[in-house]
Design a protein around this motif. Structure first.
Motif, short mmCIF file in Angstrom:
data_model
loop_
_atom_site.label_atom_id
_atom_site.label_comp_id
_atom_site.label_asym_id
_atom_site.label_seq_id
_atom_site.Cartn_x
_atom_site.Cartn_y
_atom_site.Cartn_z
N ASN A 1 -10.33 38.08 11.93
CA ASN A 1 -9.04 37.44 12.58
C ASN A 1 -8.96 37.96 13.82
N ARG A 2 -9.08 37.33 15.07
CA ARG A 2 -8.78 38.07 16.53
C ARG A 2 -7.58 37.43 16.98
N GLU A 3 -6.49 37.02 16.18
CA GLU A 3 -5.29 36.50 16.55
C GLU A 3 -5.41 35.46 17.52
N GLN A 4 -4.09 35.21 18.28
CA GLN A 4 -3.91 33.88 18.77
C GLN A 4 -4.31 34.15 20.50
N ASP A 5 -4.23 32.92 21.22
CA ASP A 5 -4.40 33.02 22.64
C ASP A 5 -3.15 32.75 23.45
N LEU A 6 -1.85 32.41 22.57
CA LEU A 6 -0.58 32.50 23.40
C LEU A 6 -0.54 31.20 24.38
N GLY A 7 -1.57 30.24 24.29
CA GLY A 7 -1.84 29.38 25.29
C GLY A 7 -2.23 29.86 26.86
N ILE A 8 -2.73 30.98 26.84
CA ILE A 8 -3.24 31.52 28.04
C ILE A 8 -4.63 30.89 28.36
N GLU A 9 -4.84 30.30 29.31
CA GLU A 9 -6.04 29.79 29.68
C GLU A 9 -7.13 30.63 29.44
N GLY A 10 -7.20 31.54 30.23
CA GLY A 10 -8.50 32.68 30.23
C GLY A 10 -8.72 33.05 29.01
N LEU A 11 -7.57 33.56 28.22
CA LEU A 11 -7.72 34.09 26.76
C LEU A 11 -8.11 32.97 26.10
N ARG A 12 -7.95 31.81 25.96
CA ARG A 12 -8.49 30.66 24.99
C ARG A 12 -9.79 30.57 25.33
N LYS A 13 -10.13 30.63 26.46
CA LYS A 13 -11.81 30.31 27.12
C LYS A 13 -12.63 31.68 26.22
N ALA A 14 -12.02 32.78 26.32
CA ALA A 14 -12.65 33.98 25.88
C ALA A 14 -12.80 33.92 24.40
N LYS A 15 -11.69 33.41 23.69
CA LYS A 15 -11.99 33.62 22.22
C LYS A 15 -12.66 32.51 21.82
N LEU A 16 -12.57 31.04 22.55
CA LEU A 16 -13.67 29.96 21.86
C LEU A 16 -15.01 30.45 22.34
N SER A 17 -15.37 31.16 23.18
CA SER A 17 -16.74 31.43 23.55
C SER A 17 -17.41 32.31 22.54
N TYR A 18 -16.55 33.03 21.56
CA TYR A 18 -17.23 33.69 20.64
C TYR A 18 -17.44 32.91 19.44
N ASN A 19 -17.06 31.76 19.44
CA ASN A 19 -17.33 30.39 18.60
C ASN A 19 -16.86 30.96 17.11
N PRO A 20 -15.52 30.50 17.25
CA PRO A 20 -14.55 30.97 15.59
C PRO A 20 -15.52 29.81 14.66
N VAL A 21 -15.36 30.28 13.47
CA VAL A 21 -15.60 29.27 12.40
C VAL A 21 -14.33 28.46 11.99
N LYS A 22 -13.24 28.89 12.41
CA LYS A 22 -11.95 28.13 12.10
C LYS A 22 -10.84 28.60 12.87
N LEU A 23 -10.03 27.78 13.24
CA LEU A 23 -8.60 28.25 13.49
C LEU A 23 -7.65 28.26 12.29
N VAL A 24 -6.86 29.21 12.20
CA VAL A 24 -5.90 29.32 11.45
C VAL A 24 -4.89 28.93 11.80
N ASN A 25 -4.28 27.51 11.35
CA ASN A 25 -3.32 26.76 11.98
C ASN A 25 -1.98 27.52 11.44
N LYS A 26 -0.94 27.35 12.13
CA LYS A 26 0.47 27.80 12.03
C LYS A 26 1.45 26.60 12.51
N TYR A 27 2.52 26.33 11.92
CA TYR A 27 3.55 25.15 12.25
C TYR A 27 4.75 25.89 12.26
N THR A 28 5.62 25.15 13.23
CA THR A 28 7.01 25.14 13.24
C THR A 28 7.83 24.10 12.52
#
Length: 299
Positions: A268-295
């Motif tokens: 688990n490499r934690e979240q991207d906080l909505g930061i575009e560059g961080l999201r792109k970087a984390k997606l580029s490692y091809n996650p098998v799943k997003l662990v969803n959280k809810y408010t």
């Protein structure tokens, strides 16, 4: 009324008792994460029956509660939520729960029969990877990552070193240099991250996580720390490197997984906080799943 107190380092055993029974899937629910971010989120906690209740009262945002932490039964959940609800009512706060795990939603729906608003918190979804993917970087989808890693190993003499107490100062130096490049003190989120990382590093012995550094041409240039989140998943708390060295981030990621987490199914490499560059970087490692959280906002 629910009796709450601040989190300190000596509370690790108490938290670990409840967290082990909880079997968390999200990155927030481990003591290292809670402790290192306790000042930013102004965490307070209390024990109610078989559950631990954790509440955040941040300076610049609305107060919120986490889902109760512990072994879930209907009775234990009701008792904990009763106490949390009464606490928020006494404080005249709107009752909000954040970072709620997907498998806990039905408990909330049954308890709040008058209705609740549930929203997907995509910016805080955790990225889950197969450890073997991060170790082997096989196939076309990892071609660029493999190229960066190969470039690093070809052009630099490097040494992978397990983190020990005498190397904490090197990690702090790398963290400070990373922050200086980004003018952390001028950006609240980065400044809070800097302080959280320092809290984790200076309490290495008591927090008992795993870590590693990479020495490049005789100088330590990258470090990372993480620990088991649950029986089959490790969570990476911090990863910092000199980004002037091509492939160094790829190397510290791959080496830490190979040397420490090869027998662990997921990372688990934690979240991207909505930061575009961080999201792109984390997606580029091809996650098998997003662990969803809810408010959850209570009406």
């Amino acid at each position: 009324m629910l009796q709450l107190r601040e989190v300190n380092i000596d509370d690790k055993q108490t938290f670990d008792k409840y967290i082990t029974k909880h079997n968390p899937q999200i990155s927030e629910l481990n003591f290292t994460n809670i402790f290192m971010w306790r000042n930013s989120y102004k965490f307070r906690f209390g024990e109610v029956g078989e559950m631990l209740c954790l509440i955040s009262v941040p300076d610049n945002d609305e107060p919120f509660a986490f889902e109760p932490i512990g072994a879930y039964t209907k009775e234990a959940f009701i008792q904990a939520i009763d106490e949390i609800s009464n606490y928020f009512k006494e404080k005249n706060w709107k009752l909000v729960f954040k970072r709620v795990e997907e498998d806990k939603l039905d408990y909330f729906k049954e308890y709040f029969k008058n209705g609740i608003d549930i929203t997907d918190d995509r910016n805080n979804s955790d990225y889950l990877y197969l450890s073997e993917d991060l170790i082997n970087l096989k196939g076309k989808k990892y071609h660029k990552k493999k190229n960066h890693l190969n470039s690093f190993t070809k052009n630099y003499e490097f040494e992978y070193v397990k983190l020990t107490d005498d190397l904490i100062d090197e990690c702090i130096r790398i963290n400070e240099e990373w922050c200086k490049k980004r003018s952390c003190e001028q950006h609240r989120n980065l400044y809070c991250e800097r302080l959280a990382n320092l809290e984790a590093l200076t309490n290495f012995k008591k927090l008992k996580y795993e870590g590693a550094l990479i020495k490049v041409n005789g100088k330590y240039e990258a470090f990372t720390v993480g620990e088991l989140l649950n029986s089959d998943t490790a969570v990476i708390h911090i990863e910092k490197a000199n980004d002037d060295i091509r492939g160094l981030y790829n190397a510290i990621n791959q080496q830490f997984c190979e040397n420490t987490w090869k027998n662990t199914v997921y990372i688990n490499r934690e979240q991207d906080l909505g930061i575009e560059g961080l999201r792109k970087a984390k997606l580029s490692y091809n996650p098998v799943k997003l662990v969803n959280k809810y408010t959850i906002t209570c009406k």
